[in-house]
Design an enzyme around this catalytic site. Structure first.
Site, PDB file in Angstrom:
ATOM      1  N   MET A   1       3.752  -0.996   3.286  1.00 31.92           N
ATOM      2  CA  MET A   1       2.897  -1.538   2.243  1.00 31.92           C
ATOM      3  C   MET A   1       1.670  -0.654   2.053  1.00 31.92           C
ATOM      4  O   MET A   1       1.272   0.087   2.951  1.00 31.92           O
ATOM      5  CB  MET A   1       2.458  -2.961   2.590  1.00 31.92           C
ATOM      6  CG  MET A   1       3.607  -3.974   2.576  1.00 31.92           C
ATOM      7  SD  MET A   1       4.367  -4.099   0.940  1.00 31.92           S
ATOM      8  CE  MET A   1       5.674  -5.272   1.283  1.00 31.92           C
ATOM      9  N   CYS A   2       1.043  -0.759   0.900  1.00 28.68           N
ATOM     10  CA  CYS A   2      -0.096   0.069   0.530  1.00 28.68           C
ATOM     11  C   CYS A   2      -1.374  -0.762   0.557  1.00 28.68           C
ATOM     12  O   CYS A   2      -1.351  -1.973   0.767  1.00 28.68           O
ATOM     13  CB  CYS A   2       0.112   0.655  -0.860  1.00 28.68           C
ATOM     14  SG  CYS A   2       1.701   1.507  -1.076  1.00 28.68           S
ATOM     15  N   ARG A   3      -2.486  -0.093   0.336  1.00 30.01           N
ATOM     16  CA  ARG A   3      -3.789  -0.742   0.195  1.00 30.01           C
ATOM     17  C   ARG A   3      -4.439  -0.196  -1.068  1.00 30.01           C
ATOM     18  O   ARG A   3      -4.321   0.995  -1.373  1.00 30.01           O
ATOM     19  CB  ARG A   3      -4.702  -0.462   1.378  1.00 30.01           C
ATOM     20  CG  ARG A   3      -4.170  -0.886   2.745  1.00 30.01           C
ATOM     21  CD  ARG A   3      -4.291  -2.387   3.013  1.00 30.01           C
ATOM     22  NE  ARG A   3      -3.150  -3.109   2.476  1.00 30.01           N
ATOM     23  CZ  ARG A   3      -3.011  -4.434   2.544  1.00 30.01           C
ATOM     24  NH1 ARG A   3      -3.970  -5.177   3.083  1.00 30.01           N
ATOM     25  NH2 ARG A   3      -1.933  -5.011   2.059  1.00 30.01           N
TER      26      ARG A   3
END
Length: 268
Positions: A1-3
């Site tokens: 997952m990304c931020r």
């Protein structure tokens, strides 16, 4: 997952989100606290709006923490509306074309999430694009294709409706092809005037989204996780919600793909 982190309001330097806070986006690139993966080192990008309708953009495949140019740019660029993203790849190679934000015309878009069985849905999704949008696709991620699909479905005229139709199309396509029906989508996007965000998942397990006031007068920040430890300042946006930050403040709405009219799949 990304931020990711996004801001709209009185002009701020990008460093106010990207480098300065205790839990800045650069800090989250190697030590995220509210994500499945603590490290988001597969590239980064920023898009910002200034004197021209289309956004400026800077992306690279280096981890955000190791790019000295990013820190310098963030300290010098001041903007009333910008998007910033650090990537943890779930699909698509580590290359600049796969780094968010993606842009087309005046629009910018960044995403945290995934499309289940994307490798089986990619080609019919691409077949829905007109030639100019198909030609604009330079990367290999589900995020970029989803953005272009929303452009195809009318992002210019009805941003939230276009996103809802794009997500509903993917869900119905996956069901039709007897593939996994799974969309996890927490995204921010902008036309240079308003800032939009959507938190949605077909299994009600969407990546996190938080909001807080920021800046000298009526500004607002939307983030994957809070930028500091002041929990009272940050409001978690529930799953199934859309947020619009505009001239008149913040508008929060329910968001769903249920009952969304979807155009039929066309073969290439």
């Amino acid at each position: 997952m990304c931020r990711w982190a996004a801001y709209r309001g009185e002009p701020l330097y990008l460093e106010e989100l990207v480098t300065s806070p205790a839990h800045s986006l650069i800090e989250q690139s190697h030590c995220a606290t509210r994500a499945k993966t603590a490290t988001n080192g597969d590239g980064f990008g920023v898009a910002w709006y200034g004197d021209h309708p289309e956004p400026g953009r800077y992306r690279d495949i280096l981890p955000a923490w190791s790019d000295c140019n990013l820190k310098s740019i963030a300290r010098q660029i001041r903007s009333p509306l910008f998007l910033a993203h650090v990537r943890a790849a779930t699909g698509g190679g580590t290359r600049r074309d796969n780094c968010h934000p993606f842009v087309f015309g005046r629009w910018s878009f960044m995403h945290n999430g995934q499309i289940g069985d994307f490798e089986h849905l990619r080609r019919p999704m691409e077949s829905m694009l007109d030639n100019d949008l198909y030609s604009a696709r330079t990367g290999t991620t589900d995020s970029e294709l989803l953005f272009l699909l929303a452009m195809q479905f009318g992002l210019d005229h009805d941003p939230l409706g276009a996103i809802a139709e794009a997500l509903a199309f993917i869900e119905q396509l996956a069901s039709h092809l007897e593939r996994q029906v799974l969309v996890r989508f927490t995204a921010a996007f902008s036309d240079g005037h308003d800032l939009y965000a959507v938190r949605y998942a077909s299994d009600w397990k969407a990546p996190t989204l938080y909001a807080a006031p920021m800046g000298p007068s009526g500004g607002y920040c939307l983030v994957s996780e809070p930028l500091n430890d002041d929990d009272s300042a940050w409001v978690e946006i529930p799953d199934g919600t859309a947020v619009i930050v505009g001239e008149n403040g913040v508008d929060v709405r329910l968001f769903s793909t249920q009952g969304t009219p979807v155009r039929k799949y066309r073969s290439a």
